[in-house]
Write a protein that holds these residues in place. Structure first.
Motif, PDB file in Angstrom:
ATOM      1  N   ALA A 183     -10.205 -39.499 -45.784  1.00  8.78           N
ATOM      2  CA  ALA A 183     -10.231 -38.889 -47.569  1.00  8.78           C
ATOM      3  C   ALA A 183     -11.290 -38.610 -47.836  1.00  8.78           C
ATOM      4  CB  ALA A 183      -8.686 -39.536 -48.863  1.00  8.78           C
ATOM      5  N   ARG A 184     -12.053 -39.583 -48.631  1.00  4.49           N
ATOM      6  CA  ARG A 184     -13.116 -39.760 -49.053  1.00  4.49           C
ATOM      7  C   ARG A 184     -14.073 -38.393 -48.299  1.00  4.49           C
ATOM      8  NH1 ARG A 184     -12.453 -46.079 -48.566  1.00  4.49           N
ATOM      9  NH2 ARG A 184     -12.927 -46.342 -51.239  1.00  4.49           N
ATOM     10  N   ALA A 185     -14.261 -38.615 -47.311  1.00  5.50           N
ATOM     11  CA  ALA A 185     -15.324 -38.038 -45.775  1.00  5.50           C
ATOM     12  C   ALA A 185     -14.523 -35.925 -46.114  1.00  5.50           C
ATOM     13  CB  ALA A 185     -14.932 -37.663 -44.551  1.00  5.50           C
ATOM     14  N   GLY A 242       5.249 -41.002 -45.760  1.00  5.28           N
ATOM     15  CA  GLY A 242       4.537 -41.755 -47.529  1.00  5.28           C
ATOM     16  C   GLY A 242       3.973 -42.120 -47.560  1.00  5.28           C
ATOM     17  N   LEU A 243       3.088 -42.705 -46.670  1.00  5.40           N
ATOM     18  CA  LEU A 243       1.577 -43.093 -46.328  1.00  5.40           C
ATOM     19  C   LEU A 243       0.380 -41.525 -47.088  1.00  5.40           C
ATOM     20  CD1 LEU A 243      -0.299 -45.085 -46.965  1.00  5.40           C
ATOM     21  CD2 LEU A 243      -1.282 -44.973 -44.709  1.00  5.40           C
ATOM     22  N   VAL A 244      -0.256 -42.193 -47.918  1.00 13.34           N
ATOM     23  CA  VAL A 244      -0.984 -40.396 -48.656  1.00 13.34           C
ATOM     24  C   VAL A 244      -1.921 -41.771 -49.153  1.00 13.34           C
ATOM     25  CG1 VAL A 244      -0.742 -38.279 -49.925  1.00 13.34           C
ATOM     26  CG2 VAL A 244       1.042 -39.043 -49.327  1.00 13.34           C
ATOM     27  N   HIS A 245      -3.483 -40.869 -48.779  1.00 13.91           N
ATOM     28  CA  HIS A 245      -5.089 -40.562 -49.479  1.00 13.91           C
ATOM     29  C   HIS A 245      -5.398 -39.788 -49.614  1.00 13.91           C
ATOM     30  CE1 HIS A 245      -5.575 -45.191 -47.047  1.00 13.91           C
ATOM     31  NE2 HIS A 245      -4.419 -44.822 -46.255  1.00 13.91           N
ATOM     32  N   PHE A 246      -6.161 -40.770 -51.007  1.00 13.32           N
ATOM     33  CA  PHE A 246      -6.154 -39.908 -51.795  1.00 13.32           C
ATOM     34  C   PHE A 246      -7.649 -40.171 -52.103  1.00 13.32           C
ATOM     35  CE2 PHE A 246      -2.016 -40.159 -53.069  1.00 13.32           C
ATOM     36  CZ  PHE A 246      -1.253 -38.779 -53.078  1.00 13.32           C
ATOM     37  N   ALA A 247      -8.224 -38.650 -52.334  1.00 12.15           N
ATOM     38  CA  ALA A 247     -10.149 -38.995 -52.676  1.00 12.15           C
ATOM     39  C   ALA A 247     -10.186 -37.868 -53.290  1.00 12.15           C
ATOM     40  CB  ALA A 247     -10.881 -39.078 -51.285  1.00 12.15           C
ATOM     41  N   CYS A 248     -10.957 -38.352 -54.348  1.00 16.83           N
ATOM     42  CA  CYS A 248     -11.824 -37.920 -55.692  1.00 16.83           C
ATOM     43  C   CYS A 248     -13.137 -37.468 -55.661  1.00 16.83           C
ATOM     44  CB  CYS A 248     -11.123 -37.533 -56.660  1.00 16.83           C
ATOM     45  SG  CYS A 248     -11.593 -35.865 -57.818  1.00 16.83           S
ATOM     46  N   ALA A 249     -13.909 -36.798 -55.319  1.00 21.87           N
ATOM     47  CA  ALA A 249     -15.828 -36.816 -55.753  1.00 21.87           C
ATOM     48  C   ALA A 249     -16.257 -36.066 -56.588  1.00 21.87           C
ATOM     49  CB  ALA A 249     -16.258 -36.400 -54.417  1.00 21.87           C
ATOM     50  N   ARG A 250     -17.171 -36.074 -57.033  1.00 25.87           N
ATOM     51  CA  ARG A 250     -18.066 -35.511 -58.246  1.00 25.87           C
ATOM     52  C   ARG A 250     -19.192 -35.518 -57.286  1.00 25.87           C
ATOM     53  NH1 ARG A 250     -17.312 -39.966 -61.405  1.00 25.87           N
ATOM     54  NH2 ARG A 250     -19.054 -40.006 -62.323  1.00 25.87           N
ATOM     55  N   ASP A 265     -22.139 -35.821 -59.004  1.00 27.98           N
ATOM     56  CA  ASP A 265     -22.974 -36.277 -60.394  1.00 27.98           C
ATOM     57  C   ASP A 265     -22.899 -37.541 -59.440  1.00 27.98           C
ATOM     58  OD1 ASP A 265     -20.165 -36.674 -61.669  1.00 27.98           O
ATOM     59  OD2 ASP A 265     -21.299 -36.001 -63.451  1.00 27.98           O
ATOM     60  N   GLY A 266     -22.332 -38.041 -58.518  1.00 31.39           N
ATOM     61  CA  GLY A 266     -21.232 -39.034 -57.940  1.00 31.39           C
ATOM     62  C   GLY A 266     -20.802 -39.626 -58.177  1.00 31.39           C
ATOM     63  N   GLY A 267     -20.057 -40.609 -57.203  1.00 27.18           N
ATOM     64  CA  GLY A 267     -18.751 -41.182 -57.266  1.00 27.18           C
ATOM     65  C   GLY A 267     -17.845 -40.551 -56.242  1.00 27.18           C
ATOM     66  N   VAL A 268     -16.752 -41.445 -56.005  1.00 24.22           N
ATOM     67  CA  VAL A 268     -15.677 -41.085 -54.984  1.00 24.22           C
ATOM     68  C   VAL A 268     -14.574 -41.873 -55.252  1.00 24.22           C
ATOM     69  CG1 VAL A 268     -14.996 -40.246 -52.228  1.00 24.22           C
ATOM     70  CG2 VAL A 268     -17.133 -39.962 -53.232  1.00 24.22           C
ATOM     71  N   ASP A 269     -13.440 -41.370 -55.257  1.00 22.19           N
ATOM     72  CA  ASP A 269     -13.104 -42.706 -56.247  1.00 22.19           C
ATOM     73  C   ASP A 269     -11.803 -42.496 -54.940  1.00 22.19           C
ATOM     74  OD1 ASP A 269     -13.531 -43.448 -58.267  1.00 22.19           O
ATOM     75  OD2 ASP A 269     -12.859 -41.857 -59.575  1.00 22.19           O
ATOM     76  N   HIS A 270     -10.685 -43.458 -54.452  1.00 22.79           N
ATOM     77  CA  HIS A 270      -9.943 -43.599 -53.174  1.00 22.79           C
ATOM     78  C   HIS A 270      -8.390 -44.446 -54.528  1.00 22.79           C
ATOM     79  CE1 HIS A 270      -7.865 -45.460 -50.515  1.00 22.79           C
ATOM     80  NE2 HIS A 270      -7.930 -44.239 -50.121  1.00 22.79           N
ATOM     81  N   ASP A 329      -4.081 -35.982 -60.915  1.00 24.48           N
ATOM     82  CA  ASP A 329      -4.862 -37.315 -62.315  1.00 24.48           C
ATOM     83  C   ASP A 329      -5.687 -37.356 -61.580  1.00 24.48           C
ATOM     84  OD1 ASP A 329      -1.578 -36.864 -64.048  1.00 24.48           O
ATOM     85  OD2 ASP A 329      -0.821 -38.222 -62.742  1.00 24.48           O
ATOM     86  N   MET A 330      -6.133 -37.832 -60.443  1.00 21.58           N
ATOM     87  CA  MET A 330      -7.146 -38.372 -60.311  1.00 21.58           C
ATOM     88  C   MET A 330      -8.882 -36.950 -59.939  1.00 21.58           C
ATOM     89  SD  MET A 330      -6.864 -39.826 -56.615  1.00 21.58           S
ATOM     90  CE  MET A 330      -8.319 -40.510 -56.300  1.00 21.58           C
ATOM     91  N   MET A 331      -8.001 -35.822 -60.173  1.00 23.57           N
ATOM     92  CA  MET A 331      -9.314 -34.540 -61.086  1.00 23.57           C
ATOM     93  C   MET A 331      -9.349 -34.919 -62.669  1.00 23.57           C
ATOM     94  SD  MET A 331      -8.134 -31.448 -58.432  1.00 23.57           S
ATOM     95  CE  MET A 331     -10.460 -30.550 -58.667  1.00 23.57           C
TER      96      MET A 331
END
Length: 169
Positions: free
Chosen positions: A83-85, A118-126, A128-133, A156-158
């Motif tokens: 998800a992060r990648a 039902g297992l779902v991974h989310f990642a949100c990258a900026r 200017d830095g940072g990746v939330d999972h 919500d993450m975005m």
């Protein structure tokens, strides 16, 4: 969540990104473009929404987002690492400031004891830095319910990422 609430969240995200002159992208697997569809349903979304990558297969994740095949082999497509990648790949393969990625098991088949439906991974990258999972275990919901809940989580993450991002000069 109702279709109306999804629309409200998508509009909030677009308005926030517009106020900071930020561009957005999505990288979606199990949602199959539903996050991008929620955003582009709103008139004027082209001001801030740049593109959506629908990378359902592992090959698409590699080809379109630059996800390393070794990462997929080591962790599987449904993982925090992938998800992060995916989110970082969407940033790298576009001119956007914020990108969200969604990868999971929407069912009704395809689950395993380690990675159940039902297992779902989310990642949100900026940029200017940072990746939330975030990981969600939605349990035995229907495919449609898992995908709808995933769209809400991604929006919500975005929204949080846009709030944290610096205004584009």
């Amino acid at each position: 969540m109702s279709k109306h609430m999804t629309y409200v969240k998508a509009k909030e995200l677009l308005d926030g990104a517009r106020a900071k002159a930020l561009r957005l992208a999505t990288a979606e697997s199990c949602t199959g473009g539903l996050v991008a569809a929620a955003l582009t349903e709103i008139p004027g979304s082209s001001d801030v929404f740049d593109r959506g990558f629908v990378t359902y297969s592992n090959a698409a994740k590699c080809d379109m987002l630059g996800v390393a095949d070794a990462l997929l082999k080591a962790h599987g497509a449904v993982s925090a690492e992938v998800a992060r990648a995916m989110a970082l790949g969407a940033i790298e393969h576009s001119l956007v400031d914020v990108a969200v990625a969604v990868t999971g098991v929407a069912g009704p088949g395809g689950g395993t004891p380690e990675k159940p439906v039902g297992l779902v991974h989310f990642a949100c990258a900026r940029r200017d830095g940072g990746v939330d999972h975030v990981v969600r275990r939605y349990g035995p919901l229907s495919r449609a319910e898992i995908r709808a809940a995933s769209v809400t989580q991604a929006l919500d993450m975005m929204i949080d990422a846009v709030d944290a991002a610096q205004r584009r000069p």
